[in-house]
Design a protein around this motif. Structure first.
Motif, short mmCIF file in Angstrom:
data_model
loop_
_atom_site.label_atom_id
_atom_site.label_comp_id
_atom_site.label_asym_id
_atom_site.label_seq_id
_atom_site.Cartn_x
_atom_site.Cartn_y
_atom_site.Cartn_z
N THR A 148 0.93 -1.34 -0.13
CA THR A 148 -0.16 -0.33 0.47
C THR A 148 0.60 1.01 -0.62
N LEU A 149 0.57 2.23 -0.63
CA LEU A 149 1.07 3.92 -0.49
C LEU A 149 0.67 4.16 0.15
N LEU A 150 2.13 5.02 1.59
CA LEU A 150 1.78 5.72 2.48
C LEU A 150 2.23 6.93 1.34
N GLN A 151 1.52 8.19 2.01
CA GLN A 151 1.66 9.19 1.50
C GLN A 151 2.18 10.06 3.06
N PRO A 152 2.91 11.30 2.69
CA PRO A 152 3.69 12.19 3.89
C PRO A 152 2.86 12.14 5.20
N HIS A 153 3.02 11.95 6.52
CA HIS A 153 2.09 12.03 6.71
C HIS A 153 3.44 11.63 8.20
N ALA A 154 1.85 12.42 9.65
CA ALA A 154 2.76 12.51 10.69
C ALA A 154 1.95 11.52 12.22
N LEU A 155 2.40 11.18 12.95
CA LEU A 155 0.94 10.56 13.81
C LEU A 155 1.45 10.96 15.49
N ALA A 156 0.52 11.01 16.22
CA ALA A 156 0.33 11.34 17.79
C ALA A 156 1.29 10.49 18.59
N ASN A 157 2.60 10.92 19.21
CA ASN A 157 3.01 10.23 20.27
C ASN A 157 2.35 9.48 21.22
#
Length: 417
Positions: free
Chosen positions: A210-219
């Motif tokens: 699958t393709l992941l776009q630029p992102h961030a997740l909360a810690n």
């Protein structure tokens, strides 16, 4: 497979069978027979039904593979079938609490008889297919252990006495709140889904790209204090934050706060009775609608399940889980990286519960286990304070309809980069 290897596997499986089956009974030790009969809403089931249904599963899908097996209670097949239409008709789910008979003592005896029969099977050696079904039955029982806990919490919450299931909660071990930061995730083409080693449900496969776009997740998950700010800021009265169905739901149900919060917004019902809200603990018992609205209010979004799994793939499965016997989300202690990925609260994702490319359900009646629910539900990840540790892995997919909130469900935020 050599006979010695098969015997070793059977011995290990026997010990695991006894341990998991014993835990279900231990979780009921604090309950009265009257407690175990209550069904407080259609989505919940009485504790004694959980004990009987998980036993029926082993009887129906393991013991009845032997044509010579005779059930001690064949009429119970109708009572304790859950949703396996290909097996036969079943008692209506919303009416499980009306089953005063069989009693708890009879169900305990039923469990003992089936456990003894399974033990006899394992002692004689079973083929790989039967071992696989027993493994599935144990994972199924662990799911019901979590349901047993959350169903009892709901039943106790509507009792005017607000009884406690456990001792009072310990105070938070965190001296200060861990600040929320956003950690960039992987980008590009990644693989997700079960690798094929060890147990997994059919809905975790096949592994695929699958393709992941630029992102961030909360810690870490969203805390009670952060969610309280949303409530006090009028989050439940601002339609622009809500999905259309979510707005209709909160107006119809008159939701104004998380499920077990009291009107004072400083206390909540827990399995230890009414307790002060820990501001630094993850907010729990949040529907998908509420999670999505909060994310919009916070200028963020919910993570996709691919983003979540990518972040969790290098995190050990440990945390505040059923094994800790806390039965309530706990505040994060100091730490770096992704915190509380497992345990405390199931985390809603932005992903609908659908099949992976190339998905094939199990053959026969067991194919009804997951696949037929891939409609109108959303994926949650990570487990909760009521989930057994050995039951979890980074690829595990839980799913519920978007209005559900009686489970320990919470929020981890994501954002585009």
């Amino acid at each position: 497979m050599t006979l010695a290897h098969s015997a070793a596997q059977a011995e290990a499986l026997t010990l695991r069978f006894r341990r998991i089956r014993s835990r279900s009974m231990a979780l009921c030790a604090a309950l009265t027979p009257e407690d175990m009969m209550v069904q407080s809403m259609p989505d919940a089931s009485p504790a004694k039904w959980h004990l009987a249904h998980t036993t029926w599963f082993f009887e129906r899908f393991v013991l009845e593979r032997d044509a010579a097996y005779r059930s001690p209670h064949p009429e119970w097949n109708y009572l304790f079938n859950s949703y396996y239409q290909s097996v036969g008709p079943m008692h209506a789910r919303p009416q499980r609490g009306l089953l005063s008979r069989p009693g708890v003592a009879q169900i305990r005896d039923y469990r003992e008889r089936v456990d003894e029969a399974i033990g006899d099977w394992l002692s004689r050696g079973v083929d790989a297919t039967t071992q696989g079904i027993i493994e599935l039955g144990l994972e199924h029982e662990q799911q019901h252990q979590e349901l047993l806990i959350t169903d009892i919490k709901h039943a106790f919450s509507i009792n005017p006495l607000l009884p406690a299931y456990t001792a009072p909660l310990a105070s938070s071990s965190a001296t200060t709140s861990v600040p929320m930061t956003f950690i960039p995730g992987r980008e590009g083409i990644v693989e997700m889904g079960h690798r094929g080693n060890g147990f997994a449900f059919d809905n975790e496969s096949p592994r695929h790209r699958t393709l992941l776009q630029p992102h961030a997740l909360a810690n870490r998950p969203v805390t009670n204090a952060e969610y309280a700010a949303f409530v006090r800021d009028g989050g439940y009265s601002e339609p622009s934050l809500w999905l259309s169905e979510g707005w209709d739901t909160i107006r119809r149900e008159q939701w104004q706060r998380p499920f077990y919060w009291q009107e004072d917004l400083s206390s909540e019902f827990t399995l230890a009775g009414v307790q002060p809200i820990d501001p630094d603990a993850p907010v729990s018992h949040i529907s998908y609608f509420e999670a999505d609205a909060f994310a919009h209010w916070a200028g963020a979004r919910l993570p996709t399940e691919a983003e979540w799994e990518s972040a969790a793939s290098s995190v050990p499965v440990q945390g505040n889980l059923l094994d800790a016997m806390a039965f309530h989300p706990q505040a994060a202690t100091a730490g770096e990286g992704m915190l509380q990925m497992f345990g405390d609260v199931w985390e809603w994702t932005a992903s609908p519960y659908v099949s992976y490319p190339g998905f094939r359900p199990l053959a026969g009646a067991l194919g009804e286990y997951n696949g037929k629910f891939m409609n109108g539900q959303w994926v949650l990840r990570g487990g909760s304070c009521a989930t057994p540790r050995e039951h979890l892995r980074a690829t595990y997919r839980n799913f519920f309809p978007p209005h559900a909130r009686w489970q320990f469900m919470g929020i981890r935020l994501g954002q585009d980069r």
